[in-house]
Design a protein around this motif. Sequence first.
Motif, PDB file in Angstrom:
ATOM      1  N   ARG A 284      87.533  63.835  28.982  1.00  0.00           N
ATOM      2  CA  ARG A 284      88.406  64.353  27.920  1.00  0.00           C
ATOM      3  C   ARG A 284      88.135  63.649  26.594  1.00  0.00           C
ATOM      4  NH1 ARG A 284      92.529  64.955  31.473  1.00  0.00           N
ATOM      5  NH2 ARG A 284      93.308  62.856  31.111  1.00  0.00           N
ATOM      6  N   TYR A 285      87.996  62.360  26.678  1.00  0.00           N
ATOM      7  CA  TYR A 285      87.809  61.571  25.446  1.00  0.00           C
ATOM      8  C   TYR A 285      86.543  61.982  24.693  1.00  0.00           C
ATOM      9  CZ  TYR A 285      87.213  57.627  22.284  1.00  0.00           C
ATOM     10  OH  TYR A 285      87.029  56.858  21.155  1.00  0.00           O
ATOM     11  N   LEU A 286      85.509  62.282  25.442  1.00  0.00           N
ATOM     12  CA  LEU A 286      84.218  62.553  24.788  1.00  0.00           C
ATOM     13  C   LEU A 286      84.085  63.997  24.295  1.00  0.00           C
ATOM     14  CD1 LEU A 286      81.754  60.533  27.041  1.00  0.00           C
ATOM     15  CD2 LEU A 286      83.036  59.808  25.027  1.00  0.00           C
ATOM     16  N   THR A 287      85.091  64.818  24.517  1.00  0.00           N
ATOM     17  CA  THR A 287      85.028  66.208  24.071  1.00  0.00           C
ATOM     18  C   THR A 287      84.598  66.270  22.607  1.00  0.00           C
ATOM     19  OG1 THR A 287      86.936  66.567  25.453  1.00  0.00           O
ATOM     20  CG2 THR A 287      86.350  68.380  24.002  1.00  0.00           C
ATOM     21  N   ALA A 288      83.663  67.150  22.326  1.00  0.00           N
ATOM     22  CA  ALA A 288      83.212  67.419  20.950  1.00  0.00           C
ATOM     23  C   ALA A 288      82.335  66.318  20.365  1.00  0.00           C
ATOM     24  CB  ALA A 288      84.387  67.686  20.011  1.00  0.00           C
ATOM     25  N   ILE A 289      81.964  65.312  21.176  1.00  0.00           N
ATOM     26  CA  ILE A 289      80.969  64.334  20.684  1.00  0.00           C
ATOM     27  C   ILE A 289      79.694  64.546  21.516  1.00  0.00           C
ATOM     28  CG2 ILE A 289      80.406  61.870  20.416  1.00  0.00           C
ATOM     29  CD1 ILE A 289      83.365  61.270  20.367  1.00  0.00           C
ATOM     30  N   PRO A 290      78.549  64.804  20.877  1.00  0.00           N
ATOM     31  CA  PRO A 290      77.317  64.950  21.671  1.00  0.00           C
ATOM     32  C   PRO A 290      77.052  63.621  22.387  1.00  0.00           C
ATOM     33  CG  PRO A 290      77.002  65.648  19.384  1.00  0.00           C
ATOM     34  CD  PRO A 290      78.327  64.957  19.450  1.00  0.00           C
ATOM     35  N   SER A 291      77.161  63.632  23.712  1.00  0.00           N
ATOM     36  CA  SER A 291      77.199  62.372  24.450  1.00  0.00           C
ATOM     37  C   SER A 291      76.268  62.367  25.641  1.00  0.00           C
ATOM     38  CB  SER A 291      78.610  62.126  24.999  1.00  0.00           C
ATOM     39  OG  SER A 291      79.536  61.983  23.958  1.00  0.00           O
ATOM     40  N   LYS A 292      75.841  61.165  25.981  1.00  0.00           N
ATOM     41  CA  LYS A 292      75.144  60.916  27.238  1.00  0.00           C
ATOM     42  C   LYS A 292      75.810  59.679  27.819  1.00  0.00           C
ATOM     43  CE  LYS A 292      70.913  58.972  28.842  1.00  0.00           C
ATOM     44  NZ  LYS A 292      70.041  57.887  28.509  1.00  0.00           N
ATOM     45  N   ILE A 293      76.091  59.683  29.112  1.00  0.00           N
ATOM     46  CA  ILE A 293      76.847  58.562  29.686  1.00  0.00           C
ATOM     47  C   ILE A 293      75.954  57.757  30.621  1.00  0.00           C
ATOM     48  CG2 ILE A 293      78.880  57.927  31.056  1.00  0.00           C
ATOM     49  CD1 ILE A 293      79.902  60.867  30.231  1.00  0.00           C
ATOM     50  N   ASN A 294      75.939  56.463  30.418  1.00  0.00           N
ATOM     51  CA  ASN A 294      75.249  55.567  31.342  1.00  0.00           C
ATOM     52  C   ASN A 294      76.285  54.828  32.177  1.00  0.00           C
ATOM     53  OD1 ASN A 294      72.688  56.155  30.550  1.00  0.00           O
ATOM     54  ND2 ASN A 294      72.373  54.324  29.332  1.00  0.00           N
ATOM     55  N   LEU A 295      76.298  55.116  33.462  1.00  0.00           N
ATOM     56  CA  LEU A 295      77.186  54.366  34.359  1.00  0.00           C
ATOM     57  C   LEU A 295      76.437  53.117  34.800  1.00  0.00           C
ATOM     58  CD1 LEU A 295      78.590  57.319  36.496  1.00  0.00           C
ATOM     59  CD2 LEU A 295      79.645  56.168  34.514  1.00  0.00           C
ATOM     60  N   ILE A 296      76.998  51.975  34.496  1.00  0.00           N
ATOM     61  CA  ILE A 296      76.293  50.717  34.760  1.00  0.00           C
ATOM     62  C   ILE A 296      76.899  50.052  35.989  1.00  0.00           C
ATOM     63  CG2 ILE A 296      75.700  48.470  33.794  1.00  0.00           C
ATOM     64  CD1 ILE A 296      76.162  49.687  31.005  1.00  0.00           C
ATOM     65  N   LEU A 297      76.012  49.633  36.885  1.00  0.00           N
ATOM     66  CA  LEU A 297      76.500  48.905  38.057  1.00  0.00           C
ATOM     67  C   LEU A 297      76.770  47.469  37.638  1.00  0.00           C
ATOM     68  CD1 LEU A 297      74.045  50.334  40.730  1.00  0.00           C
ATOM     69  CD2 LEU A 297      76.275  51.202  40.000  1.00  0.00           C
ATOM     70  N   PHE A 298      77.979  47.017  37.845  1.00  0.00           N
ATOM     71  CA  PHE A 298      78.365  45.670  37.416  1.00  0.00           C
ATOM     72  C   PHE A 298      77.475  44.628  38.084  1.00  0.00           C
ATOM     73  CE2 PHE A 298      81.107  41.898  38.344  1.00  0.00           C
ATOM     74  CZ  PHE A 298      81.099  41.394  37.058  1.00  0.00           C
ATOM     75  N   ASN A 299      76.999  43.700  37.284  1.00  0.00           N
ATOM     76  CA  ASN A 299      76.191  42.598  37.796  1.00  0.00           C
ATOM     77  C   ASN A 299      77.096  41.377  37.916  1.00  0.00           C
ATOM     78  OD1 ASN A 299      73.671  42.164  38.727  1.00  0.00           O
ATOM     79  ND2 ASN A 299      72.736  41.728  36.755  1.00  0.00           N
ATOM     80  N   PRO A 300      77.478  41.013  39.133  1.00  0.00           N
ATOM     81  CA  PRO A 300      78.435  39.906  39.266  1.00  0.00           C
ATOM     82  C   PRO A 300      77.803  38.560  38.917  1.00  0.00           C
ATOM     83  CG  PRO A 300      78.081  41.075  41.366  1.00  0.00           C
ATOM     84  CD  PRO A 300      77.053  41.573  40.412  1.00  0.00           C
ATOM     85  N   TRP A 301      78.599  37.663  38.424  1.00  0.00           N
ATOM     86  CA  TRP A 301      78.134  36.307  38.141  1.00  0.00           C
ATOM     87  C   TRP A 301      79.117  35.338  38.790  1.00  0.00           C
ATOM     88  CZ3 TRP A 301      82.196  34.880  34.863  1.00  0.00           C
ATOM     89  CH2 TRP A 301      82.792  35.911  34.142  1.00  0.00           C
ATOM     90  N   SER A 302      78.667  34.117  38.987  1.00  0.00           N
ATOM     91  CA  SER A 302      79.474  33.193  39.764  1.00  0.00           C
ATOM     92  C   SER A 302      80.798  32.907  39.052  1.00  0.00           C
ATOM     93  CB  SER A 302      78.638  31.929  40.022  1.00  0.00           C
ATOM     94  OG  SER A 302      79.309  30.793  39.622  1.00  0.00           O
ATOM     95  N   GLY A 303      81.886  33.077  39.760  1.00  0.00           N
ATOM     96  CA  GLY A 303      83.206  32.812  39.187  1.00  0.00           C
ATOM     97  C   GLY A 303      83.906  34.053  38.655  1.00  0.00           C
ATOM     98  N   THR A 304      83.219  35.195  38.624  1.00  0.00           N
ATOM     99  CA  THR A 304      83.866  36.393  38.075  1.00  0.00           C
ATOM    100  C   THR A 304      84.860  36.978  39.089  1.00  0.00           C
ATOM    101  OG1 THR A 304      83.571  38.610  37.173  1.00  0.00           O
ATOM    102  CG2 THR A 304      82.002  37.944  38.851  1.00  0.00           C
ATOM    103  N   PRO A 305      86.026  37.419  38.628  1.00  0.00           N
ATOM    104  CA  PRO A 305      86.958  38.064  39.555  1.00  0.00           C
ATOM    105  C   PRO A 305      86.601  39.530  39.800  1.00  0.00           C
ATOM    106  CG  PRO A 305      87.945  37.875  37.368  1.00  0.00           C
ATOM    107  CD  PRO A 305      86.590  37.235  37.278  1.00  0.00           C
ATOM    108  N   PHE A 306      85.627  40.074  39.036  1.00  0.00           N
ATOM    109  CA  PHE A 306      85.303  41.498  39.150  1.00  0.00           C
ATOM    110  C   PHE A 306      84.225  41.740  40.208  1.00  0.00           C
ATOM    111  CE2 PHE A 306      86.849  40.891  34.830  1.00  0.00           C
ATOM    112  CZ  PHE A 306      87.843  41.856  34.773  1.00  0.00           C
ATOM    113  N   ALA A 307      84.236  42.967  40.758  1.00  0.00           N
ATOM    114  CA  ALA A 307      83.216  43.350  41.740  1.00  0.00           C
ATOM    115  C   ALA A 307      82.694  44.739  41.382  1.00  0.00           C
ATOM    116  CB  ALA A 307      83.831  43.360  43.132  1.00  0.00           C
ATOM    117  N   PRO A 308      81.456  45.032  41.787  1.00  0.00           N
ATOM    118  CA  PRO A 308      80.931  46.370  41.490  1.00  0.00           C
ATOM    119  C   PRO A 308      81.684  47.451  42.263  1.00  0.00           C
ATOM    120  CG  PRO A 308      79.270  44.979  42.604  1.00  0.00           C
ATOM    121  CD  PRO A 308      80.511  44.163  42.489  1.00  0.00           C
TER     122      PRO A 308
END
Length: 358
Positions: A284-308
């Motif tokens: 919805r957000y990208l409506t009317a903007i010529p767009s290409k989307i890159n979905l990036i796989l998260f690269n975890p680093w030591s100590g990060t609380p995030f996961a891919p």
Amino acid sequence: MPESNEPKLSLSGLTQQQLTELVCSWGEKPYRARQLWSWLHVRLAEEIDAMSDLSLALRTRLNDICAPLRPQIAAHRLSVDGTQKWLLTLADGQTIETVLIPEEGRGTLCISSQAGCTLTCPFCHTGTQGLARNLKTAEIVDQVLLVRSELVRCGSPHRVTNVVLMGMGEPLYNYNAVAKAVQILLDGNGIAIGSRKITLSTAGVVPRLLQAGRELGVNLAISLHAARDELRDQLVPLNRKYNLATLKQALQQYPLKHGRRITWEYVLLDGINDTDDDARQVARYLTAIPSKINLILFNPWSGTPFAPATPQRVENFQHILHQAGYVTVIRDRRGADIEAACGQLTGLLQGTRPRPIA
Ligand code: SAH
């Protein structure tokens, strides 16, 4: 003679015109400047003394006032997938990273624009380090020159054909140095990387966006990571300053060149921004903007609380965006074994095919 305290001149930070003015101001002919330019940018001389067709007097003068032509390589690592990372030490001891991602028929160099970063995006390792300083133009250009000459020196089959300003730092917070570096990279008699092959990635520094679009003419990538303010405020704290509506408003006036699209980066974080609803909000957000989307796989680093995000989630997310009509590419994790800080991003390239999900 006592050593002068004058800061040394970095030749790679000069445009061809500035270099010509400098050399001519010493009473040299303009063709000397052309020779020097070619030694620096095409023949990739690593030191002034190698510039054998310049007069001894000119070489001596250059040696007296110029900084070394290359930063020091503090470390170099090669991944099993071919990704290479250089850790470079700058004149004041700061270190920055540069990553080469070879792919079929091209080599994308991911360069840094700052040593450190002020944006504090919580999933980004550089974001946890705080800003050290802006890079100078020469320090940006030198990353390209160094990698090009290292590839030649090592007899590598790879070449630097594309550049992404997607390494450490926020390029639009170092606009002047970045703009001049881009001008130097584009110079057809020098490094000669075309404007379609250079991508500037920003978290969305709105006041600089239109200026960058008008003045640089390179591809633009924007780190989205969430399409609702509440979540984006957390993942990209710059959103608290320039929210999604402000960003979109600026992009609607952005001078996109014919046939080009804005690239959106979206790092998929498990349980944070990877639901079907999140995907629909992006669409919805990208409506009317010529767009290409890159979905990036998260690269975890030591100590990060995030996961891919899980492969299933990644697939669903891509499917929803495809259904909504967006070109959506999944960016492989590259150089994971060498902690390729920005190697994980694998560049933002036109026409890359989606990776099949296993
Ligand atoms: N400041 C700029 C450019 C540097 S970051 C920007 O925000 O675009 C380049 C991209 O890498 C951004 O999209 C950023 O969000 C993403 N990134 C940073 N750390 C990452 C990680 N650990 N895994 C995957 N992508 C990451």
